[in-house]
Design a protein around this motif. Structure first.
Motif, short mmCIF file in Angstrom:
data_model
loop_
_atom_site.label_atom_id
_atom_site.label_comp_id
_atom_site.label_asym_id
_atom_site.label_seq_id
_atom_site.Cartn_x
_atom_site.Cartn_y
_atom_site.Cartn_z
N THR A 174 -34.87 -4.11 4.22
CA THR A 174 -33.62 -4.08 3.48
C THR A 174 -32.51 -4.77 4.28
N ALA A 175 -32.63 -4.73 5.61
CA ALA A 175 -31.61 -5.37 6.43
C ALA A 175 -31.62 -6.88 6.20
N TYR A 219 -25.61 10.22 13.14
CA TYR A 219 -25.21 11.13 12.08
C TYR A 219 -25.77 10.67 10.73
N ALA A 220 -25.68 9.37 10.48
CA ALA A 220 -26.14 8.83 9.20
C ALA A 220 -27.63 9.09 9.01
N ARG A 231 -20.75 2.67 16.81
CA ARG A 231 -21.70 2.49 15.73
C ARG A 231 -22.96 3.31 15.97
N ASP A 275 -22.99 13.82 4.45
CA ASP A 275 -22.16 14.48 5.45
C ASP A 275 -21.05 13.59 6.00
N LEU A 276 -21.12 12.30 5.70
CA LEU A 276 -20.16 11.39 6.29
C LEU A 276 -19.04 11.06 5.29
N ARG A 283 -22.37 7.00 15.27
CA ARG A 283 -22.24 7.29 13.84
C ARG A 283 -23.56 7.12 13.12
N GLU A 284 -24.38 6.19 13.61
CA GLU A 284 -25.68 6.00 12.96
C GLU A 284 -26.61 7.19 13.20
N SER A 336 -28.22 12.63 8.28
CA SER A 336 -27.66 13.04 7.00
C SER A 336 -28.59 12.69 5.85
N ASP A 337 -29.19 11.52 5.90
CA ASP A 337 -30.15 11.12 4.86
C ASP A 337 -31.02 9.97 5.40
N GLY A 343 -27.21 15.63 10.84
CA GLY A 343 -26.04 15.06 10.18
C GLY A 343 -24.72 15.77 10.46
N GLN A 367 -19.41 -1.33 11.18
CA GLN A 367 -18.02 -0.95 11.35
C GLN A 367 -17.31 -1.98 12.24
N ALA A 426 -31.72 7.08 2.98
CA ALA A 426 -30.57 6.21 2.78
C ALA A 426 -30.38 5.29 3.98
N ALA A 427 -30.65 5.81 5.17
CA ALA A 427 -30.51 5.00 6.38
C ALA A 427 -31.43 3.78 6.30
N GLU A 428 -32.63 3.98 5.79
CA GLU A 428 -33.55 2.85 5.61
C GLU A 428 -32.97 1.86 4.60
N LEU A 429 -32.47 2.38 3.48
CA LEU A 429 -31.92 1.51 2.44
C LEU A 429 -30.70 0.73 2.95
N TYR A 430 -29.95 1.35 3.83
CA TYR A 430 -28.77 0.69 4.39
C TYR A 430 -29.17 -0.41 5.34
N GLY A 431 -30.43 -0.41 5.74
CA GLY A 431 -30.88 -1.40 6.71
C GLY A 431 -30.46 -1.04 8.13
N LEU A 432 -30.24 0.25 8.38
CA LEU A 432 -29.93 0.66 9.76
C LEU A 432 -31.20 0.55 10.59
N PHE A 480 -24.60 8.82 2.49
CA PHE A 480 -24.80 9.88 3.48
C PHE A 480 -23.87 11.03 3.14
N LYS A 483 -29.94 -7.63 2.91
CA LYS A 483 -28.51 -7.43 3.04
C LYS A 483 -27.86 -8.60 3.77
#
Lengths: 508, 341
Positions: free
Chosen positions: A82-83, B206-207, B200, A102-103, B203-204, B210-211, B277, A114, B214-220, A100, A86
């Motif tokens: 996905t990266a 936490y991300a 970063r 919690d964020l 915060r990642e 948290s999910d 999270g 960021q 979603a972290a995979e989908l965000y491309g983290l 997320f 993107k």
């Protein structure tokens, strides 16, 4: 169509040609083709299971194509994550946004990129200022400091859009973004989509609502059964034509439904309501009758089934089986009274994947099988053999682990499990999702047989041909309400699809 | 989309922020109460040179380990091997001084921290690449690392007389009445707290917790972050190991056993969500101080030995129940806020 200034290259922003993708033996996409120009909104329509989501996931970098051409602005690309997608300027907004919880809203918009200052310190002020700017531009008022948890779907989508804009995405894909939105919210979303188009971005809009497609989009591509059917300019086509292209199949041949004599009511549901999920559901299933429950994914059909069976809670309404009230929130009681539910997701809800076929088959009747509280594999196998042979489960041994069976055979095991409880009414959610054509026909024949023996069947299905071919009566749900009741003789793809997508006209 | 008429920074956010801070404030308050009660029973608990020193010194090493643990917990994982890592590095520290006489103390620190980091990295790699739950992996390495320790140490033990005086001094010496160990813990805590809040990478974490989907989908870069989290946890346990050697002087093959539970307990008491999270390393650090201070305060308050462990249990369960209640309340408020606006 506006072409962005300086774009001499006529290559489309996004181009997919003859994309193929299969999962094991199941072909999800045979030939996915779509060509989207910059500065246009392109609708992608098709029935559930037509392959739209698979196509989107390939563009998003979640799946890799098996074959076919995938180009961005003329250059061939191949995403492994996905990266990658993107980074190439593609943003996908899913039907259920993934944030997320919690964020904070601001962090969600910028996660992973960021703005940073000295020592890698995140510049919160800059981040906040940019979010304020984005939200102002989108004309929304969401508190940027609150956590994403508890936001409405509409607000979550706005955050996804803000994310896409801040990424400066060239291609924006929205997968049924309006499914959970109210009228005002839809208008707002469209406004945003149009302004993004006017900035020269390419937008793919997936929707089942034709009024929206015709209102918003410039071009429309139709898919059916994992293949490309047609692309036309919105101005040159109409709803009837698109619906015909979407369903265009010969329905009658596939489903040899037996004629049955329909008897007394078995299952009576009255005024079933669960706030925000479904409202005032009233339906009856009679002996020997197959009632089809049609509608789009997310219309609340499975939720109704779960509530009837006692899995989910509901606020008001009654469920009666053979005249006896079925208590709320007790699947055990529902089972005892003669109700069975074959769930939508057989891998998660229908089977214990790591257990054997015989254990799975006898799971619902384990109490009857037990002698002095002990179940031996002998008891299990004896009972399982009956159903395995009756349903023609194709497996070498009853001790085979259920997870290794094909989808069709898994479905037969789940069916066997529930039929072993000798139900009077069977609720079956998506009976043939993801199983091959041959087994599909077997399942249909079986359902028809069961109805012939006097069982009442409530069949939820997103496949129109299945509903039209199997059901004696079709109920159509849209956004948590039953919007139409159509007899077998009168049911057509067009009127069922219409009731599933246009609520107002069908209210009676 | 909200058609809100309120200003973007609503009261709700402020109230929510208050709840979040209240969580750490609450635990700090509990700590103050414990100290006051113990001091009332015996003024020496706080108002004596030894009392003051013990108050700061006792929890210092656990604070380090709990900070590492909190980072891992925030990513929705757990590191149960920290006690074994601490024990193994403590023994390594002793061996370094014995086998390489005259080795500079700073070199020992670097080697031990790096060694702990490698052990943590092994955990991380197993979790990130083998995709086995961290609970299982680190339970395995808990025994494996301890096994290596037993194999290596045997019935041998390292005594204070084997270690250089200047090294042992680190464990007891004070600077402006504050023990060196406490200063080290505080410095690490401040850096970790800053990193988790302002970068970063932080915060990642936490991300991801948290999910994860979603972290995979965000491309983290989820794999890289998980490796980092376990590396940090291992390195901090390694640092804990060196300081353990300096503080106690005596190291056998069972050094640090059971510390993993104290570390998880400290983090949970301090408001780090076991499902990831949520929480902060500051909370975990205060939790560690509370945990060990209570242990010392209870005998002074005349509470029988038997009850002391039970109190810790009550504390952990109480903290989890409190978090759950707060989470439910917050969710309700957030939904109300949405409906209001």
């Amino acid at each position: 169509m506006t072409i962005p200034p300086g774009a001499a290259d006529p290559a489309p922003a996004l181009e997919l040609r003859d994309i193929r993708k299969s999962f094991g033996s199941v072909v999800a996409l045979r030939s996915g083709t779509i060509e989207v120009d910059a500065g246009s909104i392109h609708a992608l329509v098709g029935e559930n299971g037509a392959g739209k989501s698979t196509l989107v996931k390939i563009v998003a970098g979640l799946y890799r194509r098996d074959a076919g051409v995938f180009r961005l602005e003329g250059a061939e690309v191949d995403f492994t994550s996905t990266a990658d997608s993107k980074a190439a300027g593609i943003a996908v907004i899913y039907q259920e946004p993934t944030l997320f919880p919690d964020l904070s809203v601001t962090e969600n918009v910028f996660m992973g990129r960021q703005p940073v200052g000295r020592f890698g310190r995140i510049d919160r002020k800059a981040m906040r200022a940019e979010v304020d700017g984005l939200f102002q531009r989108l004309g929304v008022r969401i508190d940027p400091d609150r956590p994403a948890d508890g936001l409405s779907i509409a607000d979550q989508q706005v955050i996804e859009i803000a994310k896409a804009i801040s990424l400066d995405a060239k291609v924006l894909i929205m997968d049924e973004p309006t499914a959970a939105l109210s009228g005002v919210e839809v208008d707002r979303l469209f406004q945003i989509a149009r302004s993004l188009r006017d900035e020269g971005r390419a937008i793919v809009f997936i929707s089942h609502r034709f009024d929206e497609v015709f209102d918003l989009c410039d071009t429309v591509t139709v898919m059916r059964d994992g293949a490309y059917i047609s692309t036309s300019r919105i101005a040159d086509t109409n709803v009837d034509e698109i619906v015909r292209q979407m369903v265009g199949r010969d329905v009658t041949e596939l489903f040899p439904k037996q004629e049955t004599t329909i008897g007394d009511p078995l299952l009576e549901v009255e005024g079933l309501t669960s706030a925000g999920i479904f409202h005032d559901i009233t339906l009856t299933v009679r002996s020997g009758e197959i009632v089809g429950l049609a509608g789009l994914v997310g219309a609340g059909r499975s939720e109704v089934a779960r509530a009837i069976f006692g899995v989910d809670h509901y606020q008001s309404g009654t469920v009666r089986l053979n005249g006896k009230p079925v208590p709320a929130k007790s699947p055990t009681a529902a089972m005892r009274l003669g109700l069975a539910l074959v769930p939508e997701d057989r891998r998660k809800q229908g089977l214990v994947l790591d257990s054997s076929v015989s254990r799975n088959t006898t799971l619902a009747i384990r109490e009857q099988l037990a002698k002095f509280g002990i179940i031996t594999s002998g008891f299990e196998n004896r009972a399982a053999r009956v159903w395995a042979s009756r349903l023609e489960v194709k497996t070498n041994a009853l001790s085979t682990v259920a997870g290794t069976l094909s989808g069709g055979n898994q479905q037969k095991v789940v069916l066997g499990k529930w039929l072993a409880t000798e139900p009077t009414v069977l609720i079956i959610d998506e009976p043939t999702r993801g199983i091959d054509v041959g087994t599909k026909a077997e399942v249909h024949r079986l359902l028809s047989e069961l109805a012939g023996q006097g069982m009442g069947i409530l069949m939820i299905s997103s496949e129109l041909p299945e509903v039209l071919g199997m059901a004696d009566r079709v109920l159509v749900m849209r956004e948590g309400r039953i919007t139409a009741e159509i007899d077998r003789a009168d049911a057509t793809s067009e009127n069922v699809m219409f009731a599933a997508t246009h609520a107002e006209e069908q209210h009676s | 989309m909200s058609t809100a008429t309120t200003t973007p920074t609503s009261n709700v956010t402020k109230r929510l922020g208050a709840i979040g801070k209240a969580r750490e404030f609450g635990i700090l308050l509990a700590l103050v109460i414990v100290i006051i009660a113990a001091t009332a029973a015996n003024p020496n608990f706080l108002f004596s040179a030894d009392g003051w020193r013990d108050l700061l010194l006792t929890p210092s090493i656990l604070v380090l380990v709990a900070v590492g643990q909190a980072i891992v917990l925030i990513t929705r994982n757990v590191d149960l091997s920290v006690g074994s890592v601490l024990g193994l590095t403590a023994y390594l520290t002793g061996r370094l001084f014995i086998d390489f006489p005259g080795i500079p103390i700073i070199a020992v620190f670097v080697i031990a921290v790096a060694f702990g980091g490698v052990l943590g990295l092994i955990n991380g790699a197993l979790v990130a690449f083998a995709k086995v739950p961290a609970m299982v992996i680190t339970l395995g390495t808990l025994y494996a690392y301890r096994g290596i320790n037993v194999l290596w140490t045997g019935s041998d033990r390292i005594n204070a007389s084997d270690l250089p005086k200047s090294f042992l001094a680190l464990g007891t010496e004070q600077f402006l009445t504050i023990p060196i160990l406490t200063i080290i813990a505080l410095v690490v805590l401040i850096i970790a707290g800053w990193y988790m809040k302002n970068t970063r990478g932080g915060r990642e974490f936490y991300a991801i917790g948290s999910d994860p989907a979603a972290a995979e989908l965000y491309g983290l870069r989820v794999t890289r972050r998980l490796l980092t989290a376990f590396l940090l946890s291992g390195a901090l346990a390694g640092l804990g190991g060196v300081l353990y050697a300096a503080r106690y002087g005596t190291i056998n093959s069972q050094a640090g056993s059971g510390w993993e539970l104290d570390a998880v307990g400290a983090a949970v008491i301090g408001g780090v969500a076991i499902v990831g999270g949520v929480g902060s390393v500051w909370g975990a650090a205060i939790g560690a101080v509370l945990l060990l201070t209570i242990n010392r305060a209870l005998p002074i308050l005349g509470i029988p030995d038997f009850w002391q462990r039970a109190v810790v249990g009550v504390l952990i369960i109480g903290a989890i129940v409190l978090d759950r209640v707060l989470a439910v309340r917050q969710k309700r408020k957030l939904i109300e806020a949405r409906d209001d606006s």
